[in-house]
Design a protein around this motif. Structure first.
Motif, PDB file in Angstrom:
ATOM      1  N   ARG A 250      -2.503  53.437   4.201  1.00 30.98           N
ATOM      2  CA  ARG A 250      -1.215  52.074   4.517  1.00 30.98           C
ATOM      3  C   ARG A 250      -2.218  51.606   3.055  1.00 30.98           C
ATOM      4  NH1 ARG A 250       0.908  47.597   6.263  1.00 30.98           N
ATOM      5  NH2 ARG A 250       0.450  48.659   8.301  1.00 30.98           N
ATOM      6  N   VAL A 251      -1.038  51.558   2.027  1.00 25.94           N
ATOM      7  CA  VAL A 251      -1.259  51.377   0.268  1.00 25.94           C
ATOM      8  C   VAL A 251      -0.760  49.593   0.130  1.00 25.94           C
ATOM      9  CG1 VAL A 251      -0.473  52.591  -1.877  1.00 25.94           C
ATOM     10  CG2 VAL A 251      -0.624  53.406  -0.189  1.00 25.94           C
ATOM     11  N   THR A 252      -0.797  49.391  -0.508  1.00 25.42           N
ATOM     12  CA  THR A 252      -1.174  48.050  -0.662  1.00 25.42           C
ATOM     13  C   THR A 252      -1.708  47.181  -3.009  1.00 25.42           C
ATOM     14  OG1 THR A 252      -3.174  47.178  -0.442  1.00 25.42           O
ATOM     15  CG2 THR A 252      -1.442  47.174   1.280  1.00 25.42           C
ATOM     16  N   SER A 253      -0.706  47.281  -2.960  1.00 27.35           N
ATOM     17  CA  SER A 253      -0.948  46.862  -4.303  1.00 27.35           C
ATOM     18  C   SER A 253      -1.515  44.774  -4.590  1.00 27.35           C
ATOM     19  CB  SER A 253      -0.056  46.916  -5.591  1.00 27.35           C
ATOM     20  OG  SER A 253      -1.066  46.744  -6.560  1.00 27.35           O
ATOM     21  N   GLY A 254      -2.984  44.546  -4.628  1.00 26.05           N
ATOM     22  CA  GLY A 254      -3.136  43.191  -4.501  1.00 26.05           C
ATOM     23  C   GLY A 254      -3.081  42.413  -3.961  1.00 26.05           C
ATOM     24  N   GLY A 255      -2.980  43.494  -2.862  1.00 25.69           N
ATOM     25  CA  GLY A 255      -2.782  43.516  -1.317  1.00 25.69           C
ATOM     26  C   GLY A 255      -1.112  42.882  -1.176  1.00 25.69           C
ATOM     27  N   ALA A 256      -0.253  43.334  -1.751  1.00 27.90           N
ATOM     28  CA  ALA A 256       1.145  43.041  -1.071  1.00 27.90           C
ATOM     29  C   ALA A 256       1.381  44.786  -0.815  1.00 27.90           C
ATOM     30  CB  ALA A 256       1.415  42.823  -2.649  1.00 27.90           C
ATOM     31  N   PRO A 257       2.440  44.250   0.444  1.00 29.75           N
ATOM     32  CA  PRO A 257       3.153  46.107   0.465  1.00 29.75           C
ATOM     33  C   PRO A 257       3.607  47.049  -0.326  1.00 29.75           C
ATOM     34  CG  PRO A 257       3.898  43.754   1.384  1.00 29.75           C
ATOM     35  CD  PRO A 257       2.963  43.310   0.195  1.00 29.75           C
ATOM     36  N   VAL A 258       3.588  48.213  -0.229  1.00 28.99           N
ATOM     37  CA  VAL A 258       4.439  48.247  -1.020  1.00 28.99           C
ATOM     38  C   VAL A 258       5.313  49.588  -0.502  1.00 28.99           C
ATOM     39  CG1 VAL A 258       2.614  48.481  -3.268  1.00 28.99           C
ATOM     40  CG2 VAL A 258       3.022  50.633  -1.593  1.00 28.99           C
ATOM     41  N   TYR A 259       6.509  49.895  -1.512  1.00 27.24           N
ATOM     42  CA  TYR A 259       7.383  50.511  -1.008  1.00 27.24           C
ATOM     43  C   TYR A 259       7.424  52.159  -1.882  1.00 27.24           C
ATOM     44  CZ  TYR A 259      11.140  53.613   0.161  1.00 27.24           C
ATOM     45  OH  TYR A 259      12.585  55.200   0.045  1.00 27.24           O
ATOM     46  N   ILE A 260       6.812  53.357  -1.007  1.00 29.27           N
ATOM     47  CA  ILE A 260       6.558  54.772  -1.650  1.00 29.27           C
ATOM     48  C   ILE A 260       7.601  55.164  -0.888  1.00 29.27           C
ATOM     49  CG2 ILE A 260       5.197  56.602  -0.983  1.00 29.27           C
ATOM     50  CD1 ILE A 260       3.033  54.496  -1.822  1.00 29.27           C
ATOM     51  N   TRP A 261       7.772  56.109  -2.462  1.00 19.44           N
ATOM     52  CA  TRP A 261       9.164  57.101  -2.690  1.00 19.44           C
ATOM     53  C   TRP A 261       8.477  58.213  -1.514  1.00 19.44           C
ATOM     54  CZ3 TRP A 261      14.344  56.681  -5.394  1.00 19.44           C
ATOM     55  CH2 TRP A 261      14.292  55.451  -5.816  1.00 19.44           C
ATOM     56  N   PRO A 262       9.743  59.023  -0.886  1.00 18.23           N
ATOM     57  CA  PRO A 262      10.009  60.040  -0.743  1.00 18.23           C
ATOM     58  C   PRO A 262       9.869  61.108  -1.619  1.00 18.23           C
ATOM     59  CG  PRO A 262      11.396  58.510   0.623  1.00 18.23           C
ATOM     60  CD  PRO A 262      11.083  57.465  -0.776  1.00 18.23           C
ATOM     61  N   GLY A 263       9.401  62.290  -0.720  1.00 18.93           N
ATOM     62  CA  GLY A 263       8.933  63.332  -1.483  1.00 18.93           C
ATOM     63  C   GLY A 263       7.898  63.722  -2.284  1.00 18.93           C
ATOM     64  N   GLY A 264       7.473  64.399  -3.653  1.00 22.88           N
ATOM     65  CA  GLY A 264       6.247  64.617  -3.487  1.00 22.88           C
ATOM     66  C   GLY A 264       5.239  63.305  -4.407  1.00 22.88           C
ATOM     67  N   GLY A 265       4.651  63.257  -4.556  1.00 22.35           N
ATOM     68  CA  GLY A 265       3.325  62.406  -5.308  1.00 22.35           C
ATOM     69  C   GLY A 265       3.608  61.222  -4.191  1.00 22.35           C
ATOM     70  N   ILE A 266       2.554  59.482  -4.813  1.00 20.45           N
ATOM     71  CA  ILE A 266       2.532  58.792  -3.995  1.00 20.45           C
ATOM     72  C   ILE A 266       3.423  57.882  -5.480  1.00 20.45           C
ATOM     73  CG2 ILE A 266       1.247  56.491  -3.484  1.00 20.45           C
ATOM     74  CD1 ILE A 266      -1.053  59.308  -2.816  1.00 20.45           C
ATOM     75  N   THR A 267       4.279  57.202  -4.954  1.00 22.89           N
ATOM     76  CA  THR A 267       5.234  56.890  -6.517  1.00 22.89           C
ATOM     77  C   THR A 267       5.407  55.922  -6.014  1.00 22.89           C
ATOM     78  OG1 THR A 267       5.919  58.935  -7.260  1.00 22.89           O
ATOM     79  CG2 THR A 267       7.454  56.504  -8.201  1.00 22.89           C
ATOM     80  N   TYR A 268       5.201  54.882  -6.309  1.00 24.48           N
ATOM     81  CA  TYR A 268       5.545  53.372  -4.789  1.00 24.48           C
ATOM     82  C   TYR A 268       6.473  52.495  -6.464  1.00 24.48           C
ATOM     83  CZ  TYR A 268       1.381  50.858  -7.646  1.00 24.48           C
ATOM     84  OH  TYR A 268       0.818  50.443  -8.742  1.00 24.48           O
ATOM     85  N   MET A 269       6.445  51.218  -5.064  1.00 25.45           N
ATOM     86  CA  MET A 269       6.875  50.009  -5.751  1.00 25.45           C
ATOM     87  C   MET A 269       6.737  48.871  -5.483  1.00 25.45           C
ATOM     88  SD  MET A 269      10.601  50.501  -6.986  1.00 25.45           S
ATOM     89  CE  MET A 269      11.689  51.023  -5.135  1.00 25.45           C
TER      90      MET A 269
END
Ligand code: SF4
Length: 494
Positions: free
Chosen positions: A400-419
């Protein structure tokens, strides 16, 4: 303050910070260029406290109020309700050392680990959604702050104008000033501060996450209820019997009730009014005017300007005509005279009620700031010796990836590109370094056994209780709308 390990002796009492490529030499008692690190008694020290998020007990116990301070040791917190965020954690860049905090904890008897760090992102930017129909500027137009281009206008969405700000080209690919202003703009918006932007060939707009936009000094209050055609569809039955024709003025699709499918369904008599623009389908017209700050996001201030002709074979004297915008902010009532010319008249109460209902059905206009960054580079080396396994684990939803505890959206495809939506993060979660790049908290949470399997630094994991005994901690109330990260992903849908 807590030592981070991101340090290197540089002779005498000066130390060199290696937390970013600037490699500041910091004299005793001073801070480096970003004010995030200081030389305290010869030790490189992260100045800001490490933010610990704590959730209230499910019994309805009140939230723990924010109370930062260097004298608090975290001993009052329940470990099972405590999450160590990346805010204030420190980092190195590139990540040639393990992340500053690798925190072990238990959840329902399962050993979990959270790898806590601050990412330094030059590949980052933000997507800014501004709820307004007012014309902000042409698509692809430059968006400027303090005269420097910091982004561009991108594809409009339903009821909202969209800006794309930042990105590596503005941060590092232009002049030094462009990069600095871009970094300042992103930092302020991510930290929920107000920023004034100017759009080439368009408007000036003041934006702030979670607040209504101010377009050319005018506070935007409402988001449109729908396009002109949708507004016709929603309110047609309520107009029946009170108006003979309704034209909903909209920059996207202007609707004409009696010609529209909704009016036909109600067996309404055709009104014979043809509006300007390009007919899409019956009762739906594109481009009735230029975009602007007038009625329905057009440049129209007199609604009669969009009437191209009135067919004398179809229209009739005494015909009752409502013209209204998609927010109900603008509305006018006319009655056709003997020459079939619309004459202003006092709006009847039933019509006024529907106009007010349009306004009532509009949601509050807000600005939304989504931070977007790529965490698929060297940052992964602070998590595992075998970075691609972290990427795979994230993609397989094991981590699970979070940013300051907030949930992130991980873009499909390569890399770990998140919003991530900055409003779901604690205040002042972001920092910067002068390269320039943004610093954002990031946490990776997964079962300890999985962490060891992907080549993680499991032997460096420190029990949560030990982290809470550390100094320079700040408490933050957990946002109850955020999913609790310390739970194996298979148990949660998010
Ligand atoms: S800018 Fe900040 S992080 Fe970078 S070297 Fe200087 S003090 Fe360290």
């Amino acid at each position: 303050m807590g030592a981070t390990g991101a340090e290197e002796a540089a002779g005498d009492d000066t130390i060199r910070c290696d937390a970013c490529p600037v490699l500041c030499r910091i004299r005793p008692g001073r801070t480096g260029a970003c004010d995030r690190y200081a030389n305290i008694d010869g030790i490189l020290t992260r100045c800001d406290p490490l933010v610990i998020a704590h959730r209230a007990a499910e019994s309805g116990q009140p939230m723990v109020p924010f109370a930062g301070g260097t004298d608090w040791d975290g001993s009052l917190l329940r470990p099972q309700a405590t999450f160590v965020t990346g805010i204030g954690s420190g980092t190195t860049y590139p990540d040639y050392k393990p992340a500053p905090f690798i925190v072990s904890s238990k959840h329902d008897g399962i050993d979990m680990v959270t790898v806590v760090s601050e990412g330094i992102f030059s590949y980052c930017g933000l997507k800014l959604k501004i709820d307004t129909d007012r014309y902000l500027g042409p698509e692809t137009a430059a968006v400027r702050a303090k005269g420097e281009q910091v982004g561009h206008v991108t594809t409009a969405e339903y009821g909202s104008q969209m800006l794309s700000l930042g990105g590596v080209r503005h941060l590092t690919g232009g002049s030094k000033k462009e990069g600095t202003v871009t970094c300042d703009t992103l930092l302020a918006l991510c930290n929920k501060e107000a920023v004034e932007l100017a759009i080439d060939g368009g408007a000036r707009v003041v934006v702030q996450a979670g607040q209504p936009p101010v377009v050319d000094d005018k506070l935007e209050e409402r988001m449109r209820v729908g396009c002109g055609s949708a507004t016709i569809g929603i309110f047609a039955p309520q107009w029946l019997g009170h108006a003979d024709e309704v034209i909903v003025v909209d920059d996207h699709i202007t609707g004409v009730l009696t010609e529209h499918q909704a009016g036909r369904f109600l067996d309404m008599r055709p009104g014979g009014i043809r509006v300007r623009g390009r007919k899409s389908t019956p009762g739906r017209y594109f481009q009735v005017a230029e975009p602007g700050l007038g009625w329905g996001g057009t440049d129209i201030t007199d609604p009669l300007e969009i009437i191209a002709r009135i067919d004398p074979k179809t229209a009739w004297p005494g015909m009752r005509l409502l013209m209204v915008s998609t927010t109900g902010e603008h509305a006018a009532w006319f009655v056709l005279d003997d020459k079939l010319k619309p004459q202003p008249a006092e709006m009847p109460a039933p019509i006024r009620n529907v106009v007010e209902r349009i306004a009532e059905n509009c949601e509050p206009a807000l600005c939304t700031v989504l931070f977007m960054a790529g965490a698929g580079g060297s940052l992964r080396a602070g998590v595992t010796e075998n970075p691609v396994r972290l990427t795979r684990s994230v993609k397989q939803s094991l981590t699970r990836v979070t940013s300051g505890g907030a949930p992130v959206y991980i873009w499909p495809g390569g890399g770990i590109t998140y919003m991530v939506d900055v409003m779901r993060m604690p205040d002042k979660s972001f920092g910067y370094v002068p390269t320039p790049a943004l610093v954002a908290p990031i946490e990776f949470t997964l079962p300890l056994a999985d962490y060891a399997a992907l080549g993680g630094y499991a032997d460096r994991a420190v029990p949560l209780e030990e982290v809470l005994r550390g100094r320079n901690l700040a408490r933050e109330a957990w946002r109850p709308d955020n999913p609790w990260p310390i739970e194996p992903k298979s148990r949660q849908s998010g």
